[in-house]
Design a protein around this motif. Structure first.
Motif, short mmCIF file in Angstrom:
data_model
loop_
_atom_site.label_atom_id
_atom_site.label_comp_id
_atom_site.label_asym_id
_atom_site.label_seq_id
_atom_site.Cartn_x
_atom_site.Cartn_y
_atom_site.Cartn_z
N ALA A 55 0.85 -1.19 0.00
CA ALA A 55 0.00 0.00 0.00
C ALA A 55 0.88 1.23 0.00
O ALA A 55 1.99 1.22 0.55
CB ALA A 55 -0.93 0.01 1.21
N GLN A 56 0.39 2.29 -0.62
CA GLN A 56 1.13 3.55 -0.69
C GLN A 56 0.24 4.66 -0.18
O GLN A 56 -0.88 4.85 -0.64
CB GLN A 56 1.58 3.84 -2.13
N ASP A 57 0.76 5.40 0.79
CA ASP A 57 0.07 6.55 1.37
C ASP A 57 1.03 7.74 1.31
O ASP A 57 1.84 7.94 2.22
CB ASP A 57 -0.36 6.26 2.80
N GLY A 58 0.94 8.50 0.22
CA GLY A 58 1.88 9.59 0.05
C GLY A 58 3.27 9.06 -0.24
O GLY A 58 3.51 8.33 -1.20
N ASN A 60 4.88 7.16 2.00
CA ASN A 60 5.03 5.94 2.79
C ASN A 60 4.55 4.75 1.98
O ASN A 60 3.41 4.72 1.52
CB ASN A 60 4.25 6.04 4.10
N ILE A 61 5.42 3.77 1.81
CA ILE A 61 5.10 2.56 1.04
C ILE A 61 5.36 1.35 1.92
O ILE A 61 6.40 1.26 2.58
CB ILE A 61 5.95 2.48 -0.24
N THR A 62 4.40 0.44 1.94
CA THR A 62 4.56 -0.81 2.67
C THR A 62 4.61 -1.96 1.67
O THR A 62 3.83 -2.00 0.71
CB THR A 62 3.39 -1.03 3.64
N MET A 63 5.52 -2.89 1.89
CA MET A 63 5.64 -4.11 1.09
C MET A 63 5.20 -5.27 1.97
O MET A 63 5.90 -5.64 2.91
CB MET A 63 7.08 -4.30 0.61
N GLU A 64 4.02 -5.85 1.67
CA GLU A 64 3.39 -6.79 2.58
C GLU A 64 3.40 -8.23 2.08
O GLU A 64 3.67 -9.15 2.85
CB GLU A 64 1.96 -6.34 2.88
N VAL A 65 3.06 -8.47 0.82
CA VAL A 65 3.02 -9.83 0.28
C VAL A 65 3.71 -9.84 -1.08
O VAL A 65 3.91 -8.79 -1.70
CB VAL A 65 1.57 -10.36 0.15
N ALA A 66 4.07 -11.04 -1.53
CA ALA A 66 4.76 -11.18 -2.81
C ALA A 66 4.41 -12.53 -3.43
O ALA A 66 3.93 -13.44 -2.75
CB ALA A 66 6.28 -11.05 -2.63
N PHE A 67 4.65 -12.66 -4.72
CA PHE A 67 4.47 -13.93 -5.41
C PHE A 67 5.45 -13.99 -6.57
O PHE A 67 5.88 -12.96 -7.11
CB PHE A 67 3.03 -14.10 -5.91
N GLN A 68 5.82 -15.22 -6.95
CA GLN A 68 6.77 -15.42 -8.04
C GLN A 68 6.07 -15.28 -9.38
O GLN A 68 4.92 -15.69 -9.54
CB GLN A 68 7.43 -16.79 -7.93
N ALA A 69 6.77 -14.70 -10.35
CA ALA A 69 6.20 -14.44 -11.67
C ALA A 69 6.64 -15.52 -12.66
O ALA A 69 7.71 -16.12 -12.52
CB ALA A 69 6.61 -13.07 -12.17
N LYS A 70 5.79 -15.73 -13.65
CA LYS A 70 6.10 -16.66 -14.74
C LYS A 70 6.77 -15.89 -15.87
O LYS A 70 6.29 -14.83 -16.27
CB LYS A 70 4.81 -17.33 -15.23
N LEU A 71 7.87 -16.42 -16.38
CA LEU A 71 8.66 -15.74 -17.40
C LEU A 71 8.57 -16.49 -18.73
O LEU A 71 8.23 -17.67 -18.78
CB LEU A 71 10.12 -15.63 -16.96
N VAL A 96 -8.07 -11.11 -3.03
CA VAL A 96 -7.88 -11.67 -1.68
C VAL A 96 -7.59 -10.57 -0.67
O VAL A 96 -8.15 -10.55 0.43
CB VAL A 96 -6.74 -12.71 -1.71
N HIS A 97 -6.72 -9.64 -1.04
CA HIS A 97 -6.30 -8.58 -0.11
C HIS A 97 -7.07 -7.30 -0.44
O HIS A 97 -6.57 -6.39 -1.10
CB HIS A 97 -4.79 -8.34 -0.23
N LYS A 98 -8.31 -7.26 0.04
CA LYS A 98 -9.16 -6.08 -0.18
C LYS A 98 -9.23 -5.17 1.03
O LYS A 98 -9.53 -3.99 0.90
CB LYS A 98 -10.58 -6.52 -0.56
N GLN A 99 -9.02 -5.70 2.21
CA GLN A 99 -9.07 -4.91 3.43
C GLN A 99 -7.78 -5.07 4.21
O GLN A 99 -7.61 -6.06 4.93
CB GLN A 99 -10.27 -5.34 4.29
N PRO A 100 -6.82 -4.17 4.07
CA PRO A 100 -6.81 -3.00 3.18
C PRO A 100 -6.47 -3.40 1.75
O PRO A 100 -5.92 -4.47 1.51
CB PRO A 100 -5.70 -2.13 3.77
N GLN A 101 -6.81 -2.53 0.81
CA GLN A 101 -6.58 -2.80 -0.60
C GLN A 101 -5.09 -2.73 -0.92
O GLN A 101 -4.44 -1.73 -0.64
CB GLN A 101 -7.35 -1.79 -1.46
N LEU A 102 -4.57 -3.80 -1.49
CA LEU A 102 -3.16 -3.86 -1.85
C LEU A 102 -3.02 -3.82 -3.37
O LEU A 102 -3.88 -4.31 -4.10
CB LEU A 102 -2.50 -5.13 -1.31
N ASP A 103 -1.92 -3.25 -3.82
CA ASP A 103 -1.62 -3.17 -5.25
C ASP A 103 -0.12 -3.34 -5.42
O ASP A 103 0.65 -3.26 -4.46
CB ASP A 103 -2.09 -1.83 -5.82
N ILE A 104 0.29 -3.56 -6.65
CA ILE A 104 1.70 -3.79 -6.91
C ILE A 104 2.49 -2.50 -6.67
O ILE A 104 2.12 -1.42 -7.15
CB ILE A 104 1.91 -4.32 -8.34
N VAL A 105 3.56 -2.61 -5.90
CA VAL A 105 4.42 -1.46 -5.60
C VAL A 105 5.86 -1.70 -6.04
O VAL A 105 6.66 -0.76 -6.03
CB VAL A 105 4.38 -1.13 -4.09
#
Length: 430
Positions: A55-58, A60-71, A96-105
């Protein structure tokens, strides 16, 4: 720093006030470690790449979850993202992560400590074009995983932000900029400072995973050690048990069919919730016990204090019996924690219980007075309504009495008309 300065993709500019403040969560580190482990054990080729959600608030950026990408390999032979798979997986994580809403950072990959390499630029540009304007890069350094800095507590990774700079091509660049000409831009990376944001639930889960990994390693090692002994005994018993296996399986199946199911052994939803709650509390108590043991071990290794013996120096020297120097910030933190223990567990339990009972009595007394006041108000309102109803009844009775008096002698409807009305019939009678 020498390696960083020789890397053409590293920006020499220092972080400005507009640079983001990043908080890195342990789940991202666990995901990166899991991806590297799977990639190594499966003997896969190619880079390890994954997306990081937060999540990004101004600034301030938080990195909370991650997943591996297919190449996949693009037309130019470069390693690129599988856009269809990546977009679908990203939408699943957002659902899955709607509360709070997460997006790629940002995203993560492996690389040397000297900084990013040119082969990662197509992936970075693709993420920047499709998903987020300025993604952050978490570069993990596998060669530093067992270094002295890592053993001292430094994580083997570096966090970068991407910036676009103008590529200088000649002395007339300034004039071209004034004339509004389009200049070529290149992507460079600038190192950022990050902090580890760990909640209590995450600390318990990370500690549980670490303990589970250690137990699995120990079990695996003991199983490997006992394998030769067990193998010889199994070979001897295999011939004698081979003929009886089929019959035993049939008998066991018949017994399972005939045996009734004991409903008392089936856990309900409430039992599962209670069991999970007790497990979480047990893990929390274990972690607290280990922390207390660590503090006690640290205090035991410190030299004697001048507070207990005035003849001792203020700054004692380090020796073999007391290898750790005094750290006043840690000691102040421990002292503050001990000062708060009296609030959690007061030493004078009788006085504390008496005070608690007095406060409970005061609360009950205030509640009783409030209920009495409410009852008096309700009784007053009831009396007011009752008086209004009685007054209405009296008014109705008075109206009924006046109506009966006005109807007296009205059997002949022309009485007043004949006597006082001056009708023709009255003249004849008089």
């Amino acid at each position: 720093m020498a390696g960083a300065s020789s890397n053409p993709l590293i920006s020499t500019a220092r972080a400005s006030d507009t640079s983001p403040t990043v908080q890195l969560h342990p789940l991202v580190l666990l995901t990166i470690s899991d991806c590297i482990t799977r990639h190594t054990l499966r003997q896969q080729t190619g880079p390890v790449v994954g997306a990081i959600l937060g999540a990004q608030d101004g600034q301030n950026i938080t990195m909370e979850v991650a997943f591996q990408a297919k190449l996949r390999a693009n037309d130019d032979g470069e390693v690129a993202l599988d856009d269809e798979w990546f977009g679908k997986r990203l939408e699943d994580f957002k659902d899955v992560h709607k509360q709070p809403q997460l997006d790629i950072v940002g995203w993560f990959t492996l690389g040397p400590a000297s900084g990013p390499e040119p082969h990662i630029l197509p992936i970075h540009s693709r993420i920047s074009d499709l998903y987020t304007e300025s993604p952050l890069l978490v570069l993990f350094h596998p060669e530093n995983a067992f270094s002295e800095a890592t053993a001292a507590g430094k994580l083997p990774l570096t966090l970068y932000e991407s910036i676009s700079v103008n590529t200088s091509s000649g002395p007339d660049d300034k004039a071209m900029d004034i004339d509004g000409a389009v200049q070529a831009k290149s992507t460079k990376f600038r190192e950022l400072v990050y902090s580890i944001e760990t909640g209590e639930a995450e600390m318990i889960s990370v500690d549980f995973v670490a303990r589970g990994g250690g137990n699995a390693t120990a079990v695996e090692g003991s199983a490997d050690a006992a394998a030769p002994k067990a193998e010889s005994s199994k070979v001897d018993e295999a011939a004698s048990k081979k003929a009886m296996r089929g019959k035993q399986k049939d008998k066991e199946k018949e017994k399972e069919k005939d045996t009734p199911i004991d409903e008392s052994t089936i856990l309900t939803v409430e039992d599962d919730e209670i069991l999970s709650s007790l497990t979480a509390k047990m893990n929390a108590l274990r972690m607290l016990s280990r922390r207390i043991s660590l503090l006690r071990a640290y205090l035991d290794t410190l030299p004697p204090s001048y507070l207990s013996d005035p003849s001792l120096p203020l700054n004692p020297t380090v020796d073999a019996q007391h290898p750790l120097p005094l750290n006043h910030s840690i000691l102040r933190s421990i002292s503050a924690m001990l000062a708060r223990i009296n609030i959690l567990a007061p030493p004078d339990s009788k006085a504390f219980n008496l005070e608690s009972q007095q406060e409970a009595s005061d609360v009950q007394l205030v509640s009783l007075l409030s209920s009495i006041t409410t009852s008096v108000s309700a009784a007053r309102e009831l009396g007011h309504k009752s008086s209004i109803i009685e007054f209405g009844k009296n008014q109705n009775k008075n109206r009924m009495g006046v109506g009966s008096i006005g109807g007296y002698g009205s059997g002949d409807g022309n009485f007043f008309g004949t006597v006082m009305g001056g009708g023709g019939g009255a003249v004849d009678r008089w």
